[in-house]
Design a protein around this motif. Structure first.
Motif, PDB file in Angstrom:
ATOM      1  N   THR A 181     -12.899  16.436  11.161  1.00  0.00           N
ATOM      2  CA  THR A 181     -13.149  15.224  11.935  1.00  0.00           C
ATOM      3  C   THR A 181     -13.379  14.042  11.000  1.00  0.00           C
ATOM      4  OG1 THR A 181     -14.058  16.425  13.822  1.00  0.00           O
ATOM      5  CG2 THR A 181     -14.713  14.112  13.559  1.00  0.00           C
ATOM      6  N   ALA A 182     -12.588  12.984  11.181  1.00  0.00           N
ATOM      7  CA  ALA A 182     -12.664  11.820  10.304  1.00  0.00           C
ATOM      8  C   ALA A 182     -11.683  10.766  10.792  1.00  0.00           C
ATOM      9  CB  ALA A 182     -12.316  12.209   8.867  1.00  0.00           C
ATOM     10  N   VAL A 183     -11.780   9.595  10.204  1.00  0.00           N
ATOM     11  CA  VAL A 183     -10.722   8.602  10.341  1.00  0.00           C
ATOM     12  C   VAL A 183      -9.737   8.828   9.204  1.00  0.00           C
ATOM     13  CG1 VAL A 183     -10.126   6.157  10.373  1.00  0.00           C
ATOM     14  CG2 VAL A 183     -12.271   6.934  11.410  1.00  0.00           C
ATOM     15  N   TYR A 184      -8.469   8.966   9.546  1.00  0.00           N
ATOM     16  CA  TYR A 184      -7.423   9.239   8.570  1.00  0.00           C
ATOM     17  C   TYR A 184      -6.645   7.958   8.278  1.00  0.00           C
ATOM     18  CZ  TYR A 184      -8.286  14.220   8.811  1.00  0.00           C
ATOM     19  OH  TYR A 184      -8.871  15.458   8.719  1.00  0.00           O
ATOM     20  N   TYR A 185      -6.471   7.674   6.991  1.00  0.00           N
ATOM     21  CA  TYR A 185      -5.808   6.451   6.549  1.00  0.00           C
ATOM     22  C   TYR A 185      -4.555   6.786   5.756  1.00  0.00           C
ATOM     23  CZ  TYR A 185     -10.291   4.186   7.528  1.00  0.00           C
ATOM     24  OH  TYR A 185     -11.434   3.720   8.131  1.00  0.00           O
ATOM     25  N   CYS A 186      -3.485   6.108   6.076  1.00  0.00           N
ATOM     26  CA  CYS A 186      -2.257   6.195   5.298  1.00  0.00           C
ATOM     27  C   CYS A 186      -2.342   5.177   4.164  1.00  0.00           C
ATOM     28  CB  CYS A 186      -1.068   5.889   6.211  1.00  0.00           C
ATOM     29  SG  CYS A 186       0.522   5.805   5.373  1.00  0.00           S
ATOM     30  N   THR A 187      -1.782   5.520   3.035  1.00  0.00           N
ATOM     31  CA  THR A 187      -1.780   4.608   1.900  1.00  0.00           C
ATOM     32  C   THR A 187      -0.436   4.668   1.189  1.00  0.00           C
ATOM     33  OG1 THR A 187      -2.934   4.000  -0.150  1.00  0.00           O
ATOM     34  CG2 THR A 187      -2.753   6.331   0.330  1.00  0.00           C
ATOM     35  N   ALA A 188      -0.069   3.556   0.581  1.00  0.00           N
ATOM     36  CA  ALA A 188       1.171   3.474  -0.186  1.00  0.00           C
ATOM     37  C   ALA A 188       0.890   2.713  -1.474  1.00  0.00           C
ATOM     38  CB  ALA A 188       2.259   2.774   0.619  1.00  0.00           C
ATOM     39  N   LEU A 189       1.391   3.230  -2.573  1.00  0.00           N
ATOM     40  CA  LEU A 189       1.089   2.680  -3.894  1.00  0.00           C
ATOM     41  C   LEU A 189       2.370   2.289  -4.611  1.00  0.00           C
ATOM     42  CD1 LEU A 189      -1.050   2.273  -6.193  1.00  0.00           C
ATOM     43  CD2 LEU A 189      -0.513   4.614  -6.896  1.00  0.00           C
ATOM     44  N   ASN A 190       2.419   1.030  -5.069  1.00  0.00           N
ATOM     45  CA  ASN A 190       3.499   0.643  -5.960  1.00  0.00           C
ATOM     46  C   ASN A 190       2.903   0.179  -7.292  1.00  0.00           C
ATOM     47  OD1 ASN A 190       2.670  -2.008  -5.623  1.00  0.00           O
ATOM     48  ND2 ASN A 190       4.297  -2.504  -4.159  1.00  0.00           N
ATOM     49  N   ALA A 191       3.708  -0.441  -8.149  1.00  0.00           N
ATOM     50  CA  ALA A 191       3.238  -0.789  -9.483  1.00  0.00           C
ATOM     51  C   ALA A 191       2.163  -1.869  -9.465  1.00  0.00           C
ATOM     52  CB  ALA A 191       4.410  -1.239 -10.339  1.00  0.00           C
ATOM     53  N   LEU A 192       2.087  -2.621  -8.380  1.00  0.00           N
ATOM     54  CA  LEU A 192       1.196  -3.781  -8.356  1.00  0.00           C
ATOM     55  C   LEU A 192      -0.047  -3.574  -7.502  1.00  0.00           C
ATOM     56  CD1 LEU A 192       3.876  -6.603  -7.993  1.00  0.00           C
ATOM     57  CD2 LEU A 192       2.712  -5.840 -10.077  1.00  0.00           C
ATOM     58  N   THR A 193       0.088  -2.857  -6.434  1.00  0.00           N
ATOM     59  CA  THR A 193      -1.031  -2.784  -5.503  1.00  0.00           C
ATOM     60  C   THR A 193      -0.956  -1.539  -4.632  1.00  0.00           C
ATOM     61  OG1 THR A 193      -2.312  -4.083  -3.912  1.00  0.00           O
ATOM     62  CG2 THR A 193       0.083  -4.038  -3.617  1.00  0.00           C
ATOM     63  N   GLU A 194      -1.999  -1.357  -3.858  1.00  0.00           N
ATOM     64  CA  GLU A 194      -2.077  -0.247  -2.912  1.00  0.00           C
ATOM     65  C   GLU A 194      -2.260  -0.830  -1.516  1.00  0.00           C
ATOM     66  OE1 GLU A 194      -5.204   2.552  -3.745  1.00  0.00           O
ATOM     67  OE2 GLU A 194      -4.084   4.178  -2.783  1.00  0.00           O
ATOM     68  N   PHE A 195      -1.515  -0.281  -0.572  1.00  0.00           N
ATOM     69  CA  PHE A 195      -1.570  -0.731   0.812  1.00  0.00           C
ATOM     70  C   PHE A 195      -2.216   0.351   1.672  1.00  0.00           C
ATOM     71  CE2 PHE A 195       1.095  -4.332  -0.053  1.00  0.00           C
ATOM     72  CZ  PHE A 195       1.944  -3.905  -1.067  1.00  0.00           C
ATOM     73  N   TRP A 196      -2.876  -0.105   2.752  1.00  0.00           N
ATOM     74  CA  TRP A 196      -3.577   0.824   3.630  1.00  0.00           C
ATOM     75  C   TRP A 196      -3.197   0.600   5.083  1.00  0.00           C
ATOM     76  CZ3 TRP A 196      -6.755   4.679   1.842  1.00  0.00           C
ATOM     77  CH2 TRP A 196      -7.120   4.607   0.496  1.00  0.00           C
ATOM     78  N   GLY A 197      -3.127   1.680   5.824  1.00  0.00           N
ATOM     79  CA  GLY A 197      -2.958   1.583   7.265  1.00  0.00           C
ATOM     80  C   GLY A 197      -4.288   1.294   7.929  1.00  0.00           C
ATOM     81  N   GLN A 198      -4.246   1.166   9.256  1.00  0.00           N
ATOM     82  CA  GLN A 198      -5.435   0.757  10.004  1.00  0.00           C
ATOM     83  C   GLN A 198      -6.397   1.914  10.239  1.00  0.00           C
ATOM     84  OE1 GLN A 198      -2.524   1.463  11.345  1.00  0.00           O
ATOM     85  NE2 GLN A 198      -2.779   2.366  13.387  1.00  0.00           N
TER      86      GLN A 198
END
Length: 115
Positions: free
Chosen positions: A90-107
């Motif tokens: 049980t948790a909030v699950y977050y998607c993430t994407a990483l490139n050379a400059l930064t990391e992005f997150w889902g809601q």
């Protein structure tokens, strides 16, 4: 601005299954890796699984054998198949994407596993 849109969370009984999806607004080939983290109430955010551009995967010990990460490059989507779910998943699950400059997150999407 890259957007990651998640879907697939919900309420499930222990032993059940859920499938998360994370759709990116750009080609997922632009990312070195994508993955999923989770955060339970009162706990730190922790890694669940990652998948690289080349398809190599990595899993947290707590989920090995129960969770599978995969990608559909044509749909710019990453999936998290969760089986044999337990209440401590049980948790909030977050998607993430990483490139050379930064990391992005889902809601984030809530997963609740009842005993």
């Amino acid at each position: 601005q890259v957007q990651l849109v998640e879907s697939g969370g919900g309420l499930v009984q222990a032993g059940g299954s859920l499938r998360h999806s994370c759709a990116a607004s750009t080609s997922i080939f632009s990312f070195n890796a994508m993955g999923w983290y989770r955060q339970a109430p009162g706990k730190r955010r922790e890694l669940v699984a990652t998948i690289t551009r080349g398809g190599s995967t990595n899993y947290a010990d707590a989920v090995k054998g129960r969770i599978t990460i995969s990608r559909d490059n044509a749909k710019n989507t990453v999936f998290l198949q969760m089986n044999s779910l337990r209440p401590d998943d049980t948790a909030v699950y977050y998607c993430t994407a990483l490139n050379a400059l930064t990391e992005f997150w889902g809601q984030g999407t809530q997963v609740t596993v009842s005993s």
